[in-house]
Design an enzyme around this catalytic site. Structure first.
Site, PDB file in Angstrom:
ATOM      1  N   ARG A  44     -14.083   0.092  -0.282  1.00  0.00           N
ATOM      2  CA  ARG A  44     -13.682  -1.255   0.133  1.00  0.00           C
ATOM      3  C   ARG A  44     -14.448  -1.746   1.364  1.00  0.00           C
ATOM      4  NH1 ARG A  44      -7.194  -1.034  -0.290  1.00  0.00           N
ATOM      5  NH2 ARG A  44      -7.500   1.139   0.256  1.00  0.00           N
TER       6      ARG A  44
ATOM      7  N   CYS B 110      -3.931   4.206  11.598  1.00  0.00           N
ATOM      8  CA  CYS B 110      -3.040   5.361  11.433  1.00  0.00           C
ATOM      9  C   CYS B 110      -2.289   5.663  12.722  1.00  0.00           C
ATOM     10  CB  CYS B 110      -3.815   6.580  10.968  1.00  0.00           C
ATOM     11  SG  CYS B 110      -4.862   7.232  12.245  1.00  0.00           S
TER      12      CYS B 110
ATOM     13  N   GLU C  64       4.878   4.447   4.880  1.00  0.00           N
ATOM     14  CA  GLU C  64       3.774   3.790   5.585  1.00  0.00           C
ATOM     15  C   GLU C  64       3.511   2.427   4.931  1.00  0.00           C
ATOM     16  OE1 GLU C  64      -0.212   5.538   5.243  1.00  0.00           O
ATOM     17  OE2 GLU C  64      -0.480   5.067   7.362  1.00  0.00           O
TER      18      GLU C  64
END
Ligand code: NAD
Length: 478
Positions: free
Chosen positions: A175, A279, A379
């Site tokens: 991506r 993250c 998440e």
């Protein structure tokens, strides 16, 4: 269509399969990422195998000189790299500059190879017997990276692997591959020999071919938890050394004795910086005791002030999400949180946020979230901040420790005692104390715990050098 770098040559992909690359701020297709076949992975691995003996035999000072040269080239192209990140990923230019800086710091660290690669010696362990260990490279190493830090995360890996004498095959995110492509071109400009760094585009199938290739001795992986677990298990099955960093669900504790201005701006930055695609993003603010009365209105006011728009507009605070399918996933999470009984304090689905070209979701705050709800457990990887309310630090610690992921947790408090209890008892590998994003710098390892990391030696820092070298013990009698 993008090309693969194999043995120093950019080669057109052999197959026609590809995925589109977007500018997330406009939704326009800007390129195609090829989905390389197992045969193309084999070519890249073969090129890395051929380059290895010469590279491993290159004196460490020469490898280090090349790394210094790479550092100079990267500095010269700093703004260009940041602009590529913004165009391909969507984050603001300021965030992109931060990412590129953090990545170059790993190159700075790699430049200390003559110290980092030293072994150890103990003479006279027995009569006339000495023992030493030397560090040797592993051979060919594979690196697989996620979409969210397209320049920084490749730089966590290949500079330390190369300076240690390994050759490398990098698989960028399908991506956001443009940053990795430019990093590879600049490595050639810095004078690194052909075949030392190879780059193969693709997705899961390409990764699986790398995991199966017998000549690949070790795998560095960063991505989501299911993929990290898969990569860890498959690498182990094929007898490889592996470090696999996975997903996160980071909690930020807020005690009533906190400095409210500091806590508010740090939590807003942690939750909404990089549009939450980090993250180390704060995903749940845990209001302890009376803290919610102050915390919720302050966070709401600050979130409403954030300006959404294309990342290359200097007035913008938050860019778009990386892709439309990801945007729809995040919108689904907001809908589910509301359906499961959470209070929507700020709704990122409001028309002023989502009715623009590009993959935008506005900053979202949902209150009274519990771990029984998806928003308290899973998440989301978008600009959604949940708030959970608990009575004390003990209950907050239990809430975090029951979850499978353990990347980061942070606390905002004026109490050293509470901070110390938090530091010692919370089962996460990275801890912020009055800091909302507890990022280890290049010379420290990136230490996720529990299902946020599979393996033992983490990425970057001295762990990186340990991971990319093997030790040889020499026992000698004279
Ligand atoms: P992802 O897991 O979808 O993809 C990561 C890489 O793995 C990509 O190169 C992709 O092509 C490959 N991949 C995906 N599925 C695969 C499969 N089934 N088999 C083999 N390879 C596969 O992750 P992403 O969406 O690109 O990145 C976001 C995720 O990465 C989040 O979960 C985030 O928390 C995590 N992340 C973790 C860290 C960390 O240090 N712990 C850092 C950055 C991002």
């Amino acid at each position: 269509m993008l090309s693969n770098l194999i043995g120093g040559k950019w080669r057109e992909p052999r197959g026609a399969r590809s995925v589109p690359l977007f500018n997330p701020a406009t939704g326009e297709v800007i390129e195609q990422t090829p989905l390389s076949s197992a045969a193309e992975v084999e070519d890249a691995v073969a090129a890395a195998v051929r380059a290895w003996p010469g590279w491993a035999a290159t004196p460490v000072l020469e490898r280090t000189r090349l790394m210094f040269s790479y550092k100079t080239v990267l500095e010269r192209h700093f703004e260009e790299l940041a602009a590529i990140v913004t165009r391909n990923h969507g984050k603001t230019l300021e965030e992109a500059r931060g990412e590129v800086r953090r990545g170059i710091e790993v190159v700075d660290f790699a430049c200390s190879a003559p110290t980092l690669l030293q072994g150890r010696t103990l003479r006279a362990v027995s009569t006339a017997i000495d023992q030493d260990y030397y560090r040797y490279p592993l051979g060919v190493v594979g690196g697989i990276v996620p979409f969210n830090f397209p320049v920084m995360i490749p730089l966590w890996m290949f500079p330390l692997a190369l300076v240690s004498g390994n050759t490398f095959v990098l698989k960028p995110s399908e991506r956001t591959p443009l940053g990795a492509v430019r990093l590879a071109e600049l490595l050639t400009d810095a004078g690194f020999p052909d075949g030392v760094l190879n780059l193969v585009h693709g997705a899961a199938e390409t990764v699986n071919a790398m995991l199966a290739a017998p000549e690949v001795r070790a795998i560095s992986f960063v991505g989501s938890e299911p993929a990290a677990r898969h990569v860890y298990q498959e690498s182990a099955r094929h007898g490889k050394r592996v470090q696999a960093a996975g997903g996160a669900k980071n909690h930020i504790f807020v005690l009533p004795d906190t400095d409210w201005d500091m806590a508010t701006s740090a939590i807003i930055n942690s939750a909404f910086g990089n549009a939450g695609e980090r993250c180390l993003a704060g995903s749940v603010a845990v209001a302890i005791g009376e803290a919610a009365d102050q915390l919720v209105p302050r966070l709401e006011a600050a979130a409403r002030k954030l300006k959404l728009g294309p990342g290359d507009d200097p007035a913008v605070d938050m860019g778009p999400l990386v892709a439309d399918d990801h945007r729809l996933r995040v919108l689904g999470h907001i809908e589910r949180a509301a359906a499961q009984g959470a209070d929507l304090v700020v709704d990122g689905r409001a028309p002023e946020y989502v009715q623009r070209p590009g993959f935008f979701v506005g900053p979202t705050i949902v209150d009274r979230v519990t771990p029984a709800m998806a928003a308290g457990r899973e998440e989301i990887f978008g600009p959604v901040l949940s708030i959970s309310r608990v009575k004390d630090v003990r209950e907050a610690i239990n809430l975090v420790n029951r979850l499978p992921l353990g990347n980061m947790a942070a606390v905002f408090t004026g109490s050293g005692r509470a901070a110390r209890q938090f530091r010692d008892e919370v089962e996460c590998g990275m801890i912020g104390i009055n800091v909302g994003v507890a990022q280890p710098l290049a010379f420290y390892p990136f230490t996720g715990w529990k299902s946020s990391f599979y393996g033992d030696l983490h990425l970057q820092g001295s762990d990186g050098i340990e991971f990319y070298t093997r030790k040889k013990i020499v026992v000698s009698r004279w």
